[in-house]
Design an enzyme around this catalytic site. Structure first.
Site, short mmCIF file in Angstrom:
data_model
loop_
_atom_site.label_atom_id
_atom_site.label_comp_id
_atom_site.label_asym_id
_atom_site.label_seq_id
_atom_site.Cartn_x
_atom_site.Cartn_y
_atom_site.Cartn_z
N ASP A 1 0.79 -1.25 0.00
CA ASP A 1 0.00 0.00 0.00
C ASP A 1 0.82 1.30 0.00
O ASP A 1 0.46 2.26 0.68
CB ASP A 1 -0.95 0.01 1.20
N LYS B 1 -6.72 -4.82 -2.94
CA LYS B 1 -7.37 -5.43 -1.77
C LYS B 1 -8.37 -4.47 -1.15
O LYS B 1 -8.09 -3.29 -0.98
CB LYS B 1 -6.29 -5.83 -0.75
N CYS C 1 -2.06 -2.15 7.87
CA CYS C 1 -2.04 -3.12 6.76
C CYS C 1 -0.82 -4.03 6.80
O CYS C 1 -0.90 -5.18 6.36
CB CYS C 1 -2.17 -2.38 5.43
N1 TIU Z 1 -2.59 0.56 4.22
C1 TIU Z 1 -3.05 0.88 5.42
O1 TIU Z 1 -2.38 0.71 6.42
N2 TIU Z 1 -4.32 1.44 5.48
C2 TIU Z 1 -4.75 2.27 6.46
O2 TIU Z 1 -5.90 2.67 6.49
N3 TIU Z 1 -3.82 2.61 7.40
C3 TIU Z 1 -3.96 3.50 8.43
O3 TIU Z 1 -3.04 3.59 9.24
N4 TIU Z 1 -5.06 4.23 8.52
#
Ligand code: TIU
Length: 225
Positions: free
Chosen positions: A24, A129, A162
């Site tokens: 991500d 995802k 994530c």
């Molecule tokens: N990729 C991921 O960690 N998504 C989130 O929403 N992370 C946050 O820390 N909000």
């Protein structure tokens, strides 16, 4: 086989059955002007992981390792967005709404895509995802099995959300995970520290932790072969 000095003890891996997975690293989380910053977060804390990850990505490619990228996001019609996820936080501007870099966390939008420094190249699967974990409602497990991958080297954001969710999912599916602590990041320094500590505690309950500088020379030795 190769060995990386790691915690709680050395991580042995075969680059033919180990993949680099980058979680991500999307503009909406990492870049100034994105969704993460709009929520009041200091994105410079996440940006710190980009350069070290770039070095690891280059080294993994040179060593001939499999590389997999993930993106958190949803279909433009939002049919894969759970109402509970949409409602969470009572945000004025949330997932699916127009944001500073296009519709927030919607596939195909500029903010949803991976930062330029870590752009996937041909042959590197991108797993889209809908959840925090990269195994939930995706074909990641099938992709890894088709490549005979049994171990993962993990980079990305955010450490406690994530990254941790994916590492836990991977652990339960029988994969070994090595998390590179300078290549993962959190908006919260305390969560970065604890998110890393949780992985390596209790004899490596979820996996191993190392710094990228401990991995890079090992990957370089494979690139030369
Ligand atoms: N990729 C991921 O960690 N998504 C989130 O929403 N992370 C946050 O820390 N909000």
């Amino acid at each position: 086989m190769a060995t990386v000095q790691a915690e709680p003890y050395e991580f042995d891996f075969d680059p033919r059955t180990c993949a680099l997975i980058i979680i991500d690293m999307q503009r909406d989380f990492v870049d100034p002007g994105g969704f993460g910053e709009a929520l009041g977060n200091d994105v410079s804390l996440l940006r710190k992981a980009v350069q070290p990850t770039q070095r690891v990505l280059a080294a993994a490619r040179a060593a001939g390792m499999a590389v997999i990228h993930t993106r958190e996001g949803h279909r433009p019609d939002l049919f894969d967005l759970a109402p509970a996820k949409k409602a969470r936080g009572k945000l004025k501007t949330g997932i699916g709404d127009p944001g500073p870099m296009g519709r927030i966390l919607v596939r195909g939008e500029y903010g949803h895509d991976i930062v330029d420094e870590l752009k996937p190249i041909e042959g590197e699967p991108v797993i889209d995802k809908p959840g925090k974990g990269a195994f939930y409602a995706t074909d990641l497990d099938a992709v890894l099995k088709s490549k005979n991958i049994r171990q993962l080297i993990v980079c990305g954001v955010t450490t406690e959300v994530c990254v941790n969710t994916t590492v836990r999912e991977a652990n339960d599916r029988g994969y070994d995970c090595l998390v590179l602590e300078d290549c993962v990041a959190s908006y919260f320094p305390e969560f970065q520290r604890v998110g890393i500590a949780m992985i390596k505690a209790q004899g490596g309950i979820f996996g191993w932790v190392a710094k990228s500088e401990q991995l890079l020379p090992v990957l370089a030795s494979f690139a030369k072969r």
